[in-house]
Design an enzyme around this catalytic site. Structure first.
Site, mmCIF file in Angstrom:
data_model
loop_
_atom_site.group_PDB
_atom_site.id
_atom_site.type_symbol
_atom_site.label_atom_id
_atom_site.label_comp_id
_atom_site.label_asym_id
_atom_site.label_seq_id
_atom_site.Cartn_x
_atom_site.Cartn_y
_atom_site.Cartn_z
ATOM 1 N N LYS A 206 0.827 -1.206 0.000
ATOM 2 C CA LYS A 206 0.000 0.000 0.000
ATOM 3 C C LYS A 206 0.860 1.254 0.000
ATOM 4 C CE LYS A 206 -3.670 0.032 2.594
ATOM 5 N NZ LYS A 206 -4.560 0.120 3.775
ATOM 6 N N GLU A 212 10.264 -5.935 3.417
ATOM 7 C CA GLU A 212 10.413 -7.257 2.805
ATOM 8 C C GLU A 212 9.953 -7.249 1.348
ATOM 9 O OE1 GLU A 212 9.246 -7.970 7.201
ATOM 10 O OE2 GLU A 212 8.739 -6.569 5.595
ATOM 11 N N GLY A 267 -4.923 -5.045 5.795
ATOM 12 C CA GLY A 267 -4.165 -6.002 5.001
ATOM 13 C C GLY A 267 -4.745 -7.404 5.007
ATOM 14 N N ARG A 268 -5.144 -7.890 6.187
ATOM 15 C CA ARG A 268 -5.644 -9.265 6.272
ATOM 16 C C ARG A 268 -7.071 -9.400 5.754
ATOM 17 N NH1 ARG A 268 -4.632 -6.847 10.949
ATOM 18 N NH2 ARG A 268 -6.225 -6.557 12.555
ATOM 19 N N GLU A 353 -3.837 -11.936 14.373
ATOM 20 C CA GLU A 353 -3.430 -10.541 14.241
ATOM 21 C C GLU A 353 -4.552 -9.612 14.688
ATOM 22 O OE1 GLU A 353 -0.383 -8.938 11.185
ATOM 23 O OE2 GLU A 353 -2.339 -8.493 10.314
ATOM 24 N N HIS A 384 -2.352 -38.745 11.198
ATOM 25 C CA HIS A 384 -1.141 -39.525 11.441
ATOM 26 C C HIS A 384 -0.025 -38.649 11.999
ATOM 27 C CE1 HIS A 384 -2.746 -43.111 9.371
ATOM 28 N NE2 HIS A 384 -3.420 -42.209 8.670
ATOM 29 N N LYS A 512 9.864 -4.573 13.631
ATOM 30 C CA LYS A 512 10.313 -3.900 12.406
ATOM 31 C C LYS A 512 11.299 -2.787 12.716
ATOM 32 C CE LYS A 512 6.194 -4.609 9.501
ATOM 33 N NZ LYS A 512 5.115 -3.917 8.761
#
Length: 551
Positions: A206, A212, A267-268, A353, A384, A512
């Site tokens: 954005k 990153e 964002g999510r 979050e 399993h 960050k």
């Protein structure tokens, strides 16, 4: 004590705990022959059976009273009407507006009809997707695009990647890849088989400042320029999902190929926006709109259904019951569809979050648990691996089983056996196996008494382990949209009752900030004051980066 924990509804639920602990799911089913039909609900393409939960109708009524006490109906209206529900950042959270459809009525926010800008971006996406699919949009050498690489992180990666993993890859000829990790291995491995002449990069940030994402984007640009040579070619191979036109242009991307989204899209919750461009390229714009329509169907149900018949509300309340009153700190999400495996990571982000907060909207510390730990994976593999802990471990772990009724990849008896497994797991968790049942089973095998006594404690299953079962016809864009929206709204319900802000994420900031400081120090000697452990680790890592180092 906080206002919430001193409230009448909260105290009533605390009083319910002893009664529920004194009974069992077997007993609850035996006492109420209609428990199953009374504890099922449909919403759009989804069907929920919540009858295998450690609660009775009295407790359920008390949970609904808690929702009323905490003004959940009003909070739902505020969410859809564009009120400032993200109070720490002073923002609305209008991801629901992104999926209303072309005939949506105006929705005013700060004097502007946001539906107009939503339609404009959808139209821009539609035109671009059609150009790429038709071959009108070509790379610098005149070849059509064959591969799309989405570069993002967090919500600009997890949601789109989960959707693309869940849906068939043969609807269009494009191959879609996702890169998020700053570890160079992911980008290197993704790019190795690709051809720069036919690869399109989507840079999703954005602000166009996410460390990153920008690091991966610049490395991708370097890889591209090694073949393309001319910087002018970047405009044919890179597009941006951003609002920072200046930074986008400086990168070399034509701002006409910048797709905007808004500060009222977290964002999510952003896969429904331009962040979903990789999805639209991967499945086609019509199917992307079907994804939006499925989410809108769940929105309408959440907004309009009575609380007692409201699927996200019921799931949210049940989660609160386990975390705050029954002491269950985790929840397993167990989809019995291989394509839905990555959905678990997306739900994990949406939930953890959003609800990983320890202060209320007013900034006061909470004195109750918030934010269950979400984990899980695809059945039957988990059976399993970690299901042993669910069945015979010492932790109470509620589970959500998700089962499509029809497979997209029918193959012999596979789907019937898959379905049998998920239904059996729910029953096994609920019923368990008593000592008497184990003795009878072992006796039927003609084992000697001493061996029966040795095996007996190991083969007892306590049962009384709760689960929800979600059924859907099959995994298609419409159903997947509804499923994702269900967990979004479930999270909002919980955050509302806990009085926390489910739309900010200040907890990601400190790491960050410190990373930027330490990154500079890894280039030179440490200058900031750290604890002895961090200082020592910085020195050790910095030394290892030296060409002459040995660990």
């Amino acid at each position: 004590m906080s206002r919430l924990t001193e409230s009448p509804a909260w105290n009533t639920l605390q009083n319910d705990v002893a009664r529920i602990r004194a009974t069992s799911l077997r007993a609850l089913f035996a006492a109420d022959p209609d428990r199953y039909p009374r504890m099922t609900v449909s919403a759009g393409p989804l069907f929920l059976d919540y009858s295998k939960n450690l609660l009775d109708h009295e407790t359920l009524s008390h949970l609904l009273a808690l929702a009323e006490q905490e003004q959940l109906p009003q909070a739902i209206r505020h969410l859809f009407n564009g009120a400032t529900v993200n109070r720490s950042e002073g923002r609305a959270a209008l991801h629901t507006a992104l999926r209303q459809g072309d005939d949506a009525p105006p929705l005013w926010l700060h004097g502007q009809d946001v539906s107009l800008s939503i339609h404009q971006v959808l139209a821009q996406m539609t035109e671009f997707v059609e150009q790429v699919h038709s071959g009108t949009w070509q790379g610098y050498s005149g070849h059509s695009i064959t591969d799309v690489v989405n570069i993002g992180i967090g919500g600009s990666d997890l949601g789109p990647a989960a959707v693309m993993a869940a849906l068939p890859a043969d609807w269009v000829s494009l191959r879609v890849h996702y890169v998020s990790n700053v570890d160079g291995a992911q980008l290197s491995r993704t790019l190795k088989p690709l051809n720069p002449e036919t690869t399109l990069f989507i840079v999703a940030s954005k602000t166009f400042t996410t460390q990153e994402t920008l690091l991966n984007a610049h490395s991708a640009r370097t890889w591209f320029m090694e073949r393309a040579k001319d910087p002018a070619h970047i405009a044919r191979h890179f597009v941006a999902l951003s609002t920072n036109a200046t930074a986008v242009a400086q990168f070399g991307i034509d701002t006409r190929n910048m797709f905007a989204f808004w500060d009222w899209v977290g964002g999510r919750y952003s896969l429904w926006s331009a962040i979903g461009l990789s999805i639209a390229l991967g499945i086609g714009m019509d199917k992307f709109r079907s994804l939006l329509a499925g989410a809108h169907a769940m929105d309408s149900h959440f907004r309009d259904a009575p609380l007692a018949e409201n699927m996200p509300v019921l799931m949210g309340l049940i989660g609160i019951w386990y975390l705050n009153f029954m002491g269950a700190q985790t929840q397993a999400i167990l989809p019995y569809d291989q394509g839905l495996e990555r959905l678990v990571a997306h739900i994990q982000q949406v939930s953890m979050e959003s609800t990983g907060k320890s202060v209320t909207q007013e900034g006061k510390p909470v004195d109750y648990a918030t934010g269950a730990i979400i984990w899980g994976g695809a059945g039957t593999n988990g059976q399993h691996a970690y299901y042993q802990l669910l069945h015979q471990g010492t932790f109470l772990i509620p589970a959500d089983f998700i089962l499509p009724l029809h497979s997209r990849y029918p193959l012999g008896d596979h789907h019937r056996i898959l379905s049998a497994n998920v239904l059996a797991q729910g029953e096994a968790l609920m019923r368990g196996k008593t000592a008497e049942e184990v003795k009878e089973e072992l006796a039927g095998q003609n084992l000697p008494p001493e061996q029966i006594q040795t095996l007996l404690p190991h083969k007892i299953f306590p049962g009384n382990r709760p689960c929800n079962t979600l059924l859907l016809n099959q995994v298609d864009p419409y159903t997947l949209g509804a499923l994702v929206a269900l967990y979004e709204h479930r999270t909002f319900v919980q955050g509302t009752l806990w009085g926390i802000d489910t739309f900010d994420q200040w907890g990601v900031e400190l790491g960050k900030q410190l990373a930027r400081t330490i990154d500079a120090e890894l280039k030179d000697h440490p200058s900031a004051v750290h604890d002895p452990s961090t200082t020592g680790l910085i020195e050790r890592v910095r030394s290892a980066m030296s060409p002459s180092s040995s660990f």
